[in-house]
Scaffold this active site. Structure first.
Site, PDB file in Angstrom:
ATOM      1  N   HIS A 155     -48.039  -1.296 -12.162  1.00 64.96           N
ATOM      2  CA  HIS A 155     -46.842  -2.136 -11.528  1.00 64.96           C
ATOM      3  C   HIS A 155     -47.428  -3.376 -10.741  1.00 64.96           C
ATOM      4  O   HIS A 155     -48.502  -3.570 -10.450  1.00 64.96           O
ATOM      5  CB  HIS A 155     -46.153  -1.478 -10.396  1.00 64.96           C
ATOM      6  CG  HIS A 155     -45.329  -0.205 -10.977  1.00 64.96           C
ATOM      7  ND1 HIS A 155     -45.665   0.896 -11.339  1.00 64.96           N
ATOM      8  CD2 HIS A 155     -43.927  -0.336 -11.222  1.00 64.96           C
ATOM      9  CE1 HIS A 155     -44.580   1.707 -11.851  1.00 64.96           C
ATOM     10  NE2 HIS A 155     -43.445   0.812 -11.806  1.00 64.96           N
ATOM     11  N   LYS A 159     -45.471  -3.507  -4.794  1.00 66.64           N
ATOM     12  CA  LYS A 159     -44.956  -2.118  -4.797  1.00 66.64           C
ATOM     13  C   LYS A 159     -45.326  -1.319  -3.527  1.00 66.64           C
ATOM     14  O   LYS A 159     -46.792  -1.349  -3.333  1.00 66.64           O
ATOM     15  CB  LYS A 159     -45.132  -1.397  -5.991  1.00 66.64           C
ATOM     16  CG  LYS A 159     -44.455  -0.116  -6.071  1.00 66.64           C
ATOM     17  CD  LYS A 159     -44.615   0.438  -7.794  1.00 66.64           C
ATOM     18  CE  LYS A 159     -43.842   1.895  -7.550  1.00 66.64           C
ATOM     19  NZ  LYS A 159     -42.456   1.882  -7.218  1.00 66.64           N
TER      20      LYS A 159
HETATM   21  N1  LIG Z   1     -35.266   2.958 -10.443  1.00 69.55           N
HETATM   22  C1  LIG Z   1     -35.794   2.179 -10.921  1.00 69.55           C
HETATM   23  O1  LIG Z   1     -35.417   1.776 -11.997  1.00 69.55           O
HETATM   24  C2  LIG Z   1     -36.437   0.766 -10.135  1.00 69.55           C
HETATM   25  C3  LIG Z   1     -36.678  -0.354 -10.829  1.00 69.55           C
HETATM   26  C4  LIG Z   1     -37.436  -1.316  -9.964  1.00 69.55           C
HETATM   27  C5  LIG Z   1     -37.703  -0.872  -8.558  1.00 69.55           C
HETATM   28  N2  LIG Z   1     -37.305   0.221  -8.191  1.00 69.55           N
HETATM   29  C6  LIG Z   1     -37.325   0.545  -6.687  1.00 69.55           C
HETATM   30  O2  LIG Z   1     -36.309  -0.015  -6.047  1.00 69.55           O
HETATM   31  C7  LIG Z   1     -36.888  -0.406  -4.843  1.00 69.55           C
HETATM   32  C8  LIG Z   1     -36.658  -1.980  -4.776  1.00 69.55           C
HETATM   33  O3  LIG Z   1     -37.554  -2.637  -5.501  1.00 69.55           O
HETATM   34  P1  LIG Z   1     -37.697  -4.266  -5.303  1.00 69.55           P
HETATM   35  O4  LIG Z   1     -38.553  -4.544  -6.266  1.00 69.55           O
HETATM   36  O5  LIG Z   1     -36.514  -4.860  -5.656  1.00 69.55           O
HETATM   37  O6  LIG Z   1     -38.123  -4.429  -3.940  1.00 69.55           O
HETATM   38  P2  LIG Z   1     -37.891  -5.858  -3.020  1.00 69.55           P
HETATM   39  O7  LIG Z   1     -39.024  -5.638  -1.856  1.00 69.55           O
HETATM   40  O8  LIG Z   1     -37.768  -7.104  -3.940  1.00 69.55           O
HETATM   41  O9  LIG Z   1     -36.622  -5.603  -2.296  1.00 69.55           O
HETATM   42  C9  LIG Z   1     -36.238  -4.559  -1.455  1.00 69.55           C
HETATM   43  C10 LIG Z   1     -35.086  -5.209  -0.485  1.00 69.55           C
HETATM   44  O10 LIG Z   1     -34.969  -4.628   0.437  1.00 69.55           O
HETATM   45  C11 LIG Z   1     -34.465  -5.067   1.646  1.00 69.55           C
HETATM   46  N3  LIG Z   1     -34.397  -4.391   2.774  1.00 69.55           N
HETATM   47  C12 LIG Z   1     -35.446  -3.790   3.844  1.00 69.55           C
HETATM   48  N4  LIG Z   1     -34.972  -2.959   4.726  1.00 69.55           N
HETATM   49  C13 LIG Z   1     -33.546  -3.146   4.775  1.00 69.55           C
HETATM   50  C14 LIG Z   1     -32.368  -2.763   5.419  1.00 69.55           C
HETATM   51  N5  LIG Z   1     -32.690  -2.044   6.624  1.00 69.55           N
HETATM   52  N6  LIG Z   1     -31.302  -3.042   5.020  1.00 69.55           N
HETATM   53  C15 LIG Z   1     -30.980  -3.782   3.875  1.00 69.55           C
HETATM   54  N7  LIG Z   1     -31.910  -4.164   2.930  1.00 69.55           N
HETATM   55  C16 LIG Z   1     -33.261  -3.944   3.455  1.00 69.55           C
HETATM   56  C17 LIG Z   1     -35.494  -6.283   1.800  1.00 69.55           C
HETATM   57  O11 LIG Z   1     -35.126  -7.266   2.698  1.00 69.55           O
HETATM   58  C18 LIG Z   1     -35.688  -6.520   0.272  1.00 69.55           C
HETATM   59  O12 LIG Z   1     -34.999  -7.681   0.011  1.00 69.55           O
HETATM   60  C19 LIG Z   1     -38.248  -0.009  -4.574  1.00 69.55           C
HETATM   61  O13 LIG Z   1     -38.452   1.084  -3.979  1.00 69.55           O
HETATM   62  C20 LIG Z   1     -38.660   0.171  -5.905  1.00 69.55           C
HETATM   63  O14 LIG Z   1     -39.714   1.113  -6.154  1.00 69.55           O
HETATM   64  C21 LIG Z   1     -36.693   1.124  -8.855  1.00 69.55           C
HETATM   65  O1  LIG Z   2     -40.893  -2.002  -9.244  1.00 66.55           O
HETATM   66  C1  LIG Z   2     -40.957  -0.986  -8.994  1.00 66.55           C
HETATM   67  O2  LIG Z   2     -41.262  -0.692  -7.647  1.00 66.55           O
HETATM   68  C2  LIG Z   2     -40.647  -0.116  -9.711  1.00 66.55           C
HETATM   69  N1  LIG Z   2     -40.660   1.338  -9.428  1.00 66.55           N
HETATM   70  C3  LIG Z   2     -40.313   2.303 -10.344  1.00 66.55           C
HETATM   71  C4  LIG Z   2     -41.173   3.690  -9.793  1.00 66.55           C
HETATM   72  O3  LIG Z   2     -41.592   3.617  -8.778  1.00 66.55           O
HETATM   73  O4  LIG Z   2     -41.279   4.228 -10.805  1.00 66.55           O
HETATM   74  C5  LIG Z   2     -39.955   2.204 -11.700  1.00 66.55           C
HETATM   75  C6  LIG Z   2     -39.569   0.808 -12.013  1.00 66.55           C
HETATM   76  C7  LIG Z   2     -40.265  -0.401 -11.183  1.00 66.55           C
END
Ligand SMILES: NC(=O)c1ccc[n+]([C@@H]2O[C@H](COP(=O)([O-])OP(=O)(O)OC[C@H]3O[C@@H](n4cnc5c(N)ncnc54)[C@H](O)[C@@H]3O)[C@@H](O)[C@H]2O)c1
Ligand SMILES: O=C(O)C1=N[C@H](C(=O)O)CCC1
EC number: 1.17.1.8
Length: 266
Positions: A155, A159
């Protein structure tokens, strides 16, 4: 048409921005608000870089849920905030779609109980990308024939959690179909601690973090004389959005917690 009223938490994040565009461009979704750390009282359209949507931004989830009365909260924040938001949403009777990773087993159990008690849907999806779900399913299939497996997840370096939610989910799915097994030499020693990665039921999980990456995973299988590699790559965050759309629609029609899209996509 009855639109699904959605609140997005984490609207300025990498995933949050994509989710705002999805909400704007999907006919049966109506974005009624967003929860941010800052920008209280502003409209989404007032914030530079965010799409032209008139919905208000809140910094307090309680005020947001009370005033906007959404059907669904989509959480894309951080592990600590995401678990708090999900519990709060369920306590208000608001369904939740959670992309945020880094939840513990205890969190999942507690949220499952809450969703059941309220009789409402909650989907926790470690990975929304269709290809990633197939990678996990194919890996589970392969593990019936290859009992030795190692997972390498790669990643971007912003992260927070390791191993990734996808890596953990893959190990869980594989461990359901193979006998627990200690891999490698029975007497192997780590000369540098961590060299063999994290371990889940004997499956080794290795986390790579590098700038330039988005989300990638290889599942490596080996047996006498042959190996198999199953790999998935997300090259952008749009790759997650059809999964988010599916979850928002699905969560409206279920009354308990589902952990993982593999339980939704046949
Ligand atoms: N399930 C999936 O397919 C998938 C894909 C990508 C990322 N993710 C996960 O999604 C999450 C976000 O990833 P990202 O890359 O967008 O991260 P990022 O750091 O770009 O975004 C996170 C956002 O959350 C905000 N935040 C923090 N505290 C907050 C609060 N109290 N209230 C409101 N907002 C708040 C931050 O300001 C930031 O803008 C992570 O946990 C990541 O692992 C999951
Ligand atoms: O960008 C991230 O953070 C992502 N997190 C997911 C994970 O923890 O598996 C998957 C997609 C991207």
């Amino acid at each position: 048409m009855n639109k699904v009223k959605v609140v997005v938490a984490g609207p300025r994040g990498r995933m949050g921005i994509e989710a705002l565009h999805l909400m704007k461009n999907t006919e049966n979704f109506e974005l009624v608000g967003a929860i941010d750390r800052v920008n209280e009282g502003k409209k989404i359209s007032d914030v530079e870089g965010l799409p032209a949507i008139d919905a208000p931004i809140y910094t307090d989830i309680h005020t947001c849920l009370t005033e906007t009365k959404p059907d669904v909260l989509v959480d894309l924040t951080t592990p600590e905030i995401g678990r708090l938001h999900t519990k709060t949403a369920l306590s208000y009777g608001v369904r939740a779609v959670v992309g945020t990773t880094g939840f513990s087993e205890e969190d999942l159990t507690e949220l499952k109980e809450m969703a059941e008690e309220k009789g409402i849907g909650c989907i926790i999806a470690p990975n929304f990308a269709i290809g990633a779900i197939l990678m996990m399913k194919f890996s589970q299939m392969a593990a019936r024939y290859f009992s030795d497996v190692e997972i390498i997840e790669l990643h971007h370096d912003r992260k927070l959690d390791a191993p990734s939610g996808t890596g953990i989910k893959t190990a869980e799915l594989i461990s359901k179909v193979r006998e627990p097994k200690k891999q490698g030499h029975p007497e192997e020693k780590e000369i540098i601690e961590g060299a063999r990665g994290a371990e889940f039921d004997g499956i080794h999980l290795h986390s790579v973090r590098l700038p330039g990456l988005i989300a990638h995973q290889e599942v490596l299988f080996g047996r006498d004389g042959e190996s198999l590699k199953i790999r998935h790559d997300s090259y952008n965050r749009a790759s997650f959005m059809s999964g988010v759309e599916l979850c928002v629609n699905t969560v409206m029609n279920i009354d308990s917690l589902v952990y993982g899209l593999e339980n939704i996509i046949e």
